[in-house]
Scaffold this active site. Structure first.
Site, PDB file in Angstrom:
ATOM      1  N   ARG A 451     -57.347 -19.218   4.075  1.00 55.11           N
ATOM      2  CA  ARG A 451     -56.229 -20.099   4.412  1.00 55.11           C
ATOM      3  C   ARG A 451     -54.983 -19.226   4.438  1.00 55.11           C
ATOM      4  O   ARG A 451     -54.584 -18.730   5.458  1.00 55.11           O
ATOM      5  CB  ARG A 451     -56.135 -21.235   3.388  1.00 55.11           C
ATOM      6  N   HIS A 479     -56.603 -18.054  -4.601  1.00 58.20           N
ATOM      7  CA  HIS A 479     -56.898 -19.471  -4.761  1.00 58.20           C
ATOM      8  C   HIS A 479     -58.382 -19.700  -4.525  1.00 58.20           C
ATOM      9  O   HIS A 479     -58.969 -19.133  -3.594  1.00 58.20           O
ATOM     10  CB  HIS A 479     -56.059 -20.273  -3.759  1.00 58.20           C
ATOM     11  N   TYR A 583     -51.887 -61.079   8.348  1.00 61.15           N
ATOM     12  CA  TYR A 583     -51.962 -60.581   9.725  1.00 61.15           C
ATOM     13  C   TYR A 583     -53.383 -60.692  10.241  1.00 61.15           C
ATOM     14  O   TYR A 583     -54.339 -60.367   9.531  1.00 61.15           O
ATOM     15  CB  TYR A 583     -51.527 -59.117   9.780  1.00 61.15           C
ATOM     16  N   ASP A 633     -45.335 -54.140   3.124  1.00 59.34           N
ATOM     17  CA  ASP A 633     -44.668 -54.297   1.827  1.00 59.34           C
ATOM     18  C   ASP A 633     -45.326 -55.333   0.917  1.00 59.34           C
ATOM     19  O   ASP A 633     -44.806 -55.623  -0.160  1.00 59.34           O
ATOM     20  CB  ASP A 633     -43.208 -54.717   2.039  1.00 59.34           C
TER      21      ASP A 633
END
Ligand SMILES: *Cc1c(COP(=O)(O)O)cnc(C)c1O
Length: 693
Positions: A451, A479, A583, A633
């Site tokens: 990476r 890493h 919805y 929300d």
């Protein structure tokens, strides 16, 4: 250890404001001139240094580089206060233009307003002095203070020497006193910034003794008639350091309203003196209200306090409580506990580096970093330069390592904020070095993740970078990419990565190069590997007390979840069978259904189709299934089985409620991801509410 809150500092501001009112009303003149002298010219002289020290303390906590912002704030306050007293200036005949300028810049436009130009100039001077280093700055400020002292309460001594007298007369042609932003303010600002902490008893004893000695000093100078003015004493800085340490030692909570009240009292009390005098004269009570100094003081004080309190309440911005809709509860005790537990996993020679990228995995980076800093953690890592700068601005010291790419053009910014940058590959190293600005870096070595990092085999390139003039290599790291897995193949891969890493580090050492801090493990490196011969361990997800998912680990330290996600019930209603909701009308009641709406949605980081993968929340300690489609929300919950669910009740989305718990791991697995993603995606509009110490 630093304690939270500044209640004692906030409370003492009021006492300091009272003392300033006393200075200007001389309450004890009726008792005896001596008593009045001791109160107003000795005891009360701690007030203004205290205000300066608080300013210095908070500047240092944030960053001295914010001095400019503080100066702006003070300038606005000064301007408003000056406008308030302009009618009185004009009533008294005003000043010629040059005298106006002199007053505005140095002495203040009304007698008590000298504090503002002094604080403003003082901050500028203190910031300049800080270039000399901490000790150098304090020494220089002390020298300025001593110079001021000779023009203040030791004037009788200094004035006897003709040369000194000439010098000081020159100074006094520009400024009425040496008690100002050059001689007086810088020392107290810097002492406040120093923020010395002492055990409470020691601070109290130190304060008691030095305060007593200060009284003696003031009295002696008074009887010698040495004083030209009486605000600077040899023992005042000593007394203040102990007093401040004492106040810092008993801090708990905060009282922001007291800060405003004290400032308003300071600014307004001369107007109150005039109002009381005028009022008393108008109603014929001068003898009672003005001639008796003590009563006069009390009346002025009461009027100033009431006026200030009323104004402070009006001017206090009304901010919504953070727990009104949906919020993250951050258990700082658990957080600090996890850090200690992980430190044990890492072993004695390896220090924990706290990874607080992505807003500390959705926990609030400033809040979390500060909690760790208070508990001795000195190394932090983030993903982006902007995150690093935000931490510095919030007063995080020590190492801050940017793990990701930063454009080389930002070298100046890296240097300014003393931030350590990861060199992500050879091109990055060359581009950074080409800026010809010394920057501190850690070298990323690629040992198999492919990476970021310089391929560990490219030893020549690594050596060249380590020899670069501009790249100060403080560390070398790699890493691991499969350390979260315990399968034999993955474990072997991790072993190979580690072996290649240590081999490379050894070769560098053998070539006489110092790799600095060596680090390899992230959380799963600590959970699945034995102690490593490293200097740092970069702990992310485990620090927040959760595992990435349900996968087994070699070690099981006592980690405690730090975050709880909670929301309010916005509304509750009953649906008849066959009625649909939400919805797309994607939920249809099969039986009489109590439907509650939780005020949290996908904009807060929850998946839109959570109902389909078994989403649930806790209401009154019981599980309520998520139904229908999540809104931006809102989330619909079936609370049919849970009695007495009301509007405003708290639901728990992640975390514990009573005996029940929804672990972050459960939600992450339902969403087909890991907790790292789930938590770091929690919406920025969710306030973080710290709980615990
Ligand atoms: C994010 C990150 C970490 C922290 O990883 P965790 O698995 O959350 O502990 C460590 N090192 C690097 C380079 C990272 O990018």
């Amino acid at each position: 250890m630093e304690t939270k809150g500044f209640a004692a500092l906030d409370a003492f501001r009021i006492l300091a404001a009272v003392l300033v009112v006393a200075i200007h009303t001389s309450p004890l003149t009726g008792v005896s001139p001596e008593a009045d002298f001791l109160l107003t010219r000795a005891v009360a002289r701690v007030a203004v240094p205290f205000f300066l020290m608080v300013t210095g303390y908070f500047l240092a906590r944030r960053d001295w580089r914010d001095g400019r912002r503080m100066i702006k704030k003070l300038a606005v306050l000064y301007l408003a206060s000056a406008a308030l007293y302009l009618p009185l200036n004009l009533y008294n005949g005003g000043y010629p233009p040059l005298e106006w300028l002199r007053r505005i810049l140095i002495d203040g436009t009304f007698y008590h307003l000298w504090y503002f130009p002094a604080a403003i100039l003082g901050i500028a001077v203190a910031c300049l002095l800080r270039r000399l280093g901490k000790r150098g700055a304090l020494a220089a400020a002390l020298a300025l203070y001593l110079a001021g002292l000779l023009g203040d309460s030791y004037w009788g001594l200094a004035g006897q020497l003709p040369i000194l007298k000439t010098v000081y007369d020159g100074i006094f042609s520009v400024t009425s006193y040496t008690r100002n932003g050059l001689f007086y303010a810088p020392l107290f600002l810097l002492l406040g910034g120093w923020g010395l902490r002492l055990p409470r008893r020691m601070a109290a004893a130190g304060f008691g003794l030095s305060f007593l000695a200060l009284g003696l000093e003031a009295w002696t100078l008074h009887t010698l008639h040495w004083q030209r003015h009486d605000s600077m004493y040899v023992l005042l800085p000593v007394t203040m350091v102990f007093l401040f340490a004492l106040l810092l030692s008993c801090n708990r909570g905060q009282r922001p309203v007291l800060r405003r009240v004290s400032v308003l009292m300071y600014v307004l009390h001369p107007w109150c003196i005039i109002l009381v005098r005028g009022g008393a004269k108008a109603v014929g009570l001068t003898e009672l209200l003005v001639d008796n100094a003590l009563i006069h003081f009390i009346v002025v004080l009461a009027l100033s306090a009431l006026l200030s309190l009323a104004l402070a309440r009006v001017s206090l911005p009304r901010l919504p409580k953070p727990t009104g809709r949906a919020w993250r509860e951050i258990d700082l005790d658990a957080f600090v506990h996890n850090a200690a537990v992980l430190q044990t996993c890492l072993g004695a020679r390896c220090r924990l580096m706290a990874v607080v990228k992505a807003e500390a995995y959705g926990h609030g980076d400033v809040l979390c970093a500060r909690a760790l800093q208070r508990n001795g953690v000195r190394d932090f890592a983030v993903a982006a330069l902007s995150e690093a700068v935000a931490l510095r601005k919030a007063g995080i010291r020590g190492t801050i390592l940017v793990l990701g790419y930063t454009p080389p053009g930002e070298a100046r910014t890296l240097r300014f904020w003393r931030i350590t940058q990861t060199v992500v590959d050879e091109d990055h190293a060359a581009a950074l070095a080409a800026q010809r600005i010394p920057v501190h870096v850690h070298l990323a070595l690629d040992t198999g993740m492919h990476r970021l990092g310089i391929p560990a085999e490219r030893l020549g390139a690594v050596k060249r970078i380590m020899g670069d003039r501009y790249l100060k290599v403080d560390g070398v790291f790699s890493h691991l990419c499969v350390s979260d897995s315990l399968t034999p193949e993955d474990a072997a891969y991790t072993q190979a990565q580690a072996a290649l890493f240590y081999e490379t580090v050894e070769k560098l050492r053998a070539a006489g190069l110092n790799p600095g801090k060596v680090h390899l493990q992230a959380s799963y490196g600590a959970l699945n590997l034995p102690e490593q011969p490293c200097d740092l361990g970069r702990m992310g997800i485990a620090l927040y007390g959760v595992y990435s998912d349900g996968a087994p680990t070699a070690r099981h330290p006592d980690l405690r979840p730090v975050l709880a996600l909670r929301a309010r019930i916005a509304s509750v209603r009953t649906l008849e069978p066959g009625i649909s909701a939400g919805y797309g009308l994607s939920f249809t009641a099969q039986r009489p259904t109590r439907l509650a709406v939780a005020a949290i949605g996908y904009a807060d980081g929850l998946p839109r189709d959570w109902a389909a993968c078994g989403g649930r929340m806790l209401v009154h300690g019981q599980y309520a299934p998520v139904v229908g489609r999540l809104c931006m929300d809102q989330t619909l919950l079936d609370v049919t089985g849970i009695p007495d669910v009301c509007q405003g009740d708290v639901v728990t989305v992640i975390g514990r409620d009573g005996g029940a718990c929804i672990p972050a791991e459960e939600v992450a697995v339902q969403c087909g991801t890991i907790t790292n993603e789930l938590l770091s995606r929690l919406g920025g509009r969710l306030p973080t509410v710290p709980v615990g110490k």
